[in-house]
Design an enzyme around this catalytic site. Structure first.
Site, PDB file in Angstrom:
ATOM      1  N   ASP A  66      44.846  31.670 -18.326  1.00 49.20           N
ATOM      2  CA  ASP A  66      44.453  30.300 -18.701  1.00 49.20           C
ATOM      3  C   ASP A  66      43.038  30.010 -18.224  1.00 49.20           C
ATOM      4  OD1 ASP A  66      45.628  30.312 -16.020  1.00 49.20           O
ATOM      5  OD2 ASP A  66      45.467  28.124 -16.062  1.00 49.20           O
ATOM      6  N   GLU A  88      47.400  29.083 -13.771  1.00 49.83           N
ATOM      7  CA  GLU A  88      46.814  29.128 -12.428  1.00 49.83           C
ATOM      8  C   GLU A  88      45.977  27.887 -12.189  1.00 49.83           C
ATOM      9  OE1 GLU A  88      43.745  29.835  -9.329  1.00 49.83           O
ATOM     10  OE2 GLU A  88      43.430  29.377 -11.417  1.00 49.83           O
TER      11      GLU A  88
HETATM   12 ZN   LIG Z   1      40.568  31.708 -11.453  1.00 49.97          ZN
END
Ligand SMILES: [Zn+2]
Length: 431
Positions: free
Chosen positions: A104, A169
């Protein structure tokens, strides 16, 4: 063998850059990671690997001490958002290793600020520009390139090697790395190729909490201002008290790896910021409510509970001194990120190996860095006692316009990771 691996990685770097181009072109803002995971899957499907993909289960994660509901879960749920682990079984009983990265990225807005197309990897002047080129599709391309070269040279690792790409994340990673750990992927060590700037090795992450403070007032027509209570004014005093707390915390808290990471952090290794302030909705109306939203981040040394308690006391002290607020106290809500900081001992074998190879391939000297931002690495370290380090490329403007990664550092990252994997997992005798 080490030299052969190193040379082959450099000679075939164009393959890695092509793959990075495909990854950057696969738009994958947190919450919609599918296109990037498809690119990774396609690439790995051509190898002798066992590939496992799954959507995280919020029910299975909810009771975990490291769990919190991420803002990307709140917005998108987990449907269609798969994690991926591709396993190369070791040929002996060597130590296992996970190489991990998040697919992401942060949205590229405002796109008008970019000189380069954020969704096309532009190669120029020894750099690759594009959203995620640095954070952290570059690192993913590097460790997959490392694996491919080991395969091609028939390097037979004795321990299991897991290639792992995860979601969300950027909003906290509970559905990503934590979900992988809960699925059973618990290696003897992990390397996450976050862009900490090889030869530097990331050994620490910050604690992070998000908060929302609702400050009550009383709405009234401004012609009768005396009948209302201006929430904006009260919120301003809360804001000032939080700024004063931030200053006291910054004076009190020191953390050298954070300063090693960014010298500008000297004296500011912790920070408490109100990022959004909302109050009022009409000119002829006394604002009846104000909401402050913000983030606090801090290096290893305090728990999330301790930091939250300090903020709560500060807000309570403002309320006590004020006749209105003491009767109508502000309410604090914690949401999204709730992460404790972590730190890996630099004497750990994985840290020593990564340091040795990072220094050898760059000719530079490793500094141990980290503690400014929250990282997926914490899940390994805090809840499973698995040492997890960050080893990744150099570059600039992560999360900003014209994000870019230095190509030399991608090659060095792939080399250092390949050599570390060989020494960590062991290589079967016939090689
Ligand atoms: Zn990162």
């Amino acid at each position: 063998m080490h030299t052969e691996v190193r040379d082959r990685i450099a000679e075939t770097q164009d393959r890695m850059l092509d793959f990075l181009g495909d990854l950057v072109a696969a738009e994958s803002v947190s919450g919609r990671e599918g296109p990037a995971q498809a690119v990774v899957h396609d690439r790995l499907a051509g190898h002798d690997l066992e590939i496992d993909t799954w959507e995280p289960s919020i029910e299975r994660l909810r009771d975990h001490p490291g769990f919190f509901e991420t803002v990307s879960y709140e917005e998108y749920g987990y449907e269609g958002r798969e994690n991926l682990v591709a396993t190369r079984a070791g040929s002996g009983d060597g130590r296992s290793l996970t190489l991990s990265g998040h697919v992401d990225v942060v949205n590229p807005n405002p796109v008008a600020d970019w000189e380069y197309d954020p969704w096309a990897a532009t190669v120029t002047d020894g750099r690759v520009y594009g959203r995620g080129a640095l954070d952290m599709k570059g690192g993913i391309a590097a460790f997959i390139h490392a694996f491919e070269v080991l395969e091609e040279l028939d390097v037979d690792l004795a321990g299991d090697l897991h290639l792992q790409t995860t979601i969300e994340e950027e909003s906290g990673g509970t559905g990503g790395v934590l979900s992988a750990l809960e699925r059973g992927y618990r290696p003897d060590a992990a390397i996450i190729a976050e862009p900490f700037g090889i030869p530097n090795v990331g050994i620490a992450g910050a604690g992070v909490s998000y908060f929302r403070i609702t400050v009550p007032g009383e709405a009234a027509h401004t012609a009768f201002k005396y009948a209302g209570e201006n929430a904006l004014g009260h919120a301003t005093r809360v804001y000032q008290a939080l700024e004063a707390l931030d200053e006291r915390r910054r004076e009190r808290i020191e953390y050298q790896p954070a300063v090693n990471q960014d010298p500008r952090a000297e004296g500011s290794v912790t920070n408490l910021s109100v990022s959004v302030m909302e109050a009022g909705d009409w000119i002829s109306k006394v604002p009846g409510e104000a909401v402050l939203t913000g983030r606090v981040g801090w290096p290893p040394g305090e728990t999330s509970e301790e930091v939250r308690a300090e903020i709560a006391e500060t807000v309570a002290a403002v309320a006590e001194e004020d006749p209105w607020l003491s009767e109508h106290p502000p309410e604090i809500e914690w949401f999204g990120w709730d992460a404790d900081p972590h730190e890996v001992d630099t004497e750990e074998a994985i840290v020593r190996l990564a340091t040795e190879h990072a220094e050898a391939v760059t000719g530079g000297q490793t500094e141990y860095v980290g503690g400014l931002g929250g990282l997926d690495e914490r899940f390994y370290q805090l809840y499973y006692d698995i040492p997890a380090i960050s080893l990744g490329p150099r570059g600039a403007n992560a999360h900003g316009a014209d994000e870019h990664v230095e190509i030399d550092s991608l090659v060095e990252t792939a080399q250092a990771i390949a050599l570390t994997a060989m020494d960590w997992c062991g290589v079967a005798e016939e090689n």
